[in-house]
Design a protein around this motif. Structure first.
Motif, PDB file in Angstrom:
ATOM      1  N   CYS A  72      22.656 -23.119  -8.182  1.00 27.09           N
ATOM      2  CA  CYS A  72      22.530 -22.697  -9.434  1.00 27.09           C
ATOM      3  C   CYS A  72      23.741 -22.038 -10.310  1.00 27.09           C
ATOM      4  O   CYS A  72      24.585 -21.431  -9.560  1.00 27.09           O
ATOM      5  CB  CYS A  72      21.380 -21.506  -9.826  1.00 27.09           C
ATOM      6  SG  CYS A  72      21.021 -20.928 -11.225  1.00 27.09           S
ATOM      7  N   CYS A  75      22.910 -18.028 -11.204  1.00 28.64           N
ATOM      8  CA  CYS A  75      22.922 -16.988 -10.019  1.00 28.64           C
ATOM      9  C   CYS A  75      23.660 -17.380  -8.901  1.00 28.64           C
ATOM     10  O   CYS A  75      23.784 -16.661  -7.698  1.00 28.64           O
ATOM     11  CB  CYS A  75      21.475 -16.867  -9.398  1.00 28.64           C
ATOM     12  SG  CYS A  75      20.377 -17.970  -8.766  1.00 28.64           S
ATOM     13  N   CYS A  94      18.353 -22.600 -12.413  1.00 28.94           N
ATOM     14  CA  CYS A  94      16.912 -22.547 -11.244  1.00 28.94           C
ATOM     15  C   CYS A  94      16.049 -22.202 -12.269  1.00 28.94           C
ATOM     16  O   CYS A  94      16.468 -21.520 -13.433  1.00 28.94           O
ATOM     17  CB  CYS A  94      17.278 -21.724 -10.162  1.00 28.94           C
ATOM     18  SG  CYS A  94      17.507 -19.913 -10.357  1.00 28.94           S
ATOM     19  N   CYS A  97      16.550 -18.395 -13.250  1.00 30.03           N
ATOM     20  CA  CYS A  97      17.402 -18.118 -14.263  1.00 30.03           C
ATOM     21  C   CYS A  97      16.747 -18.642 -15.567  1.00 30.03           C
ATOM     22  O   CYS A  97      17.262 -18.126 -16.572  1.00 30.03           O
ATOM     23  CB  CYS A  97      18.955 -18.638 -14.099  1.00 30.03           C
ATOM     24  SG  CYS A  97      19.304 -17.773 -12.213  1.00 30.03           S
TER      25      CYS A  97
HETATM   26 ZN    ZN Z   1      19.561 -19.111 -10.596  1.00 35.18          ZN
END
Ligand code: ZN
Length: 99
Positions: A72, A75, A94, A97
Motif C-alpha cells: 500500500c 500505510c 489498500c 486506507c
Molecule cells: Zn494502506
C-alpha cells in the motif's frame, strides 16, 4: 544309559539356546525399532517448531511482495490483492486506507 542322558541334554541345550537367541533377536528388533522411532520423533519435534517458524518469519520479512500481494502506498503494509481498493498509476491503496 549314557546316550539316554545325552539325548535330552542336547535337546534341552538346543532348545534353550534357540529360545535365548530368539529372545535376543526379538529384543534387538524391538530395541532397534524403538530407537529408530524415538530418533525420528525427536528429530521431527526438534526441527519442526523452531526452524519452520523462523523460516516463515524470515520469508515474510525478506520477501515482502508476493505475486498476489501489493504494498500500500499509504500505510506501506503488504496486503493481498483482494485488499486492493484503488490503483492510481504506481500507487496502490489498500481498503483500509481507501475509506
Ligand atoms: Zn494502506
Amino acid at each position: 544309559m549314557a546316550t539316554d542322558y545325552d539325548a535330552p541334554r542336547k535337546t534341552e541345550e538346543e532348545q534353550s539356546e534357540d529360545s535365548i537367541e530368539e529372545l535376543k533377536a526379538r529384543r534387538h528388533e524391538k530395541n532397534s525399532g524403538k530407537v529408530d522411532e524415538d530418533e525420528v520423533e525427536a528429530a521431527e519435534s526438534f526441527e519442526l517448531p523452531g526452524a519452520d517458524l523462523s523460516h516463515e518469519e524470515l520469508a515474510v520479512q525478506v520477501v515482502p511482495k508476493q505475486l498476489d500481494e501489493f504494498t500500500c502506498s499509504s500505510c506501506f503494509l503488504v496486503h493481498h490483492r483482494s485488499q486492493l481498493a484503488e490503483e492510481k498509476g504506481t500507487q496502490l491503496i489498500c481498503r483500509d486506507c481507501a475509506y
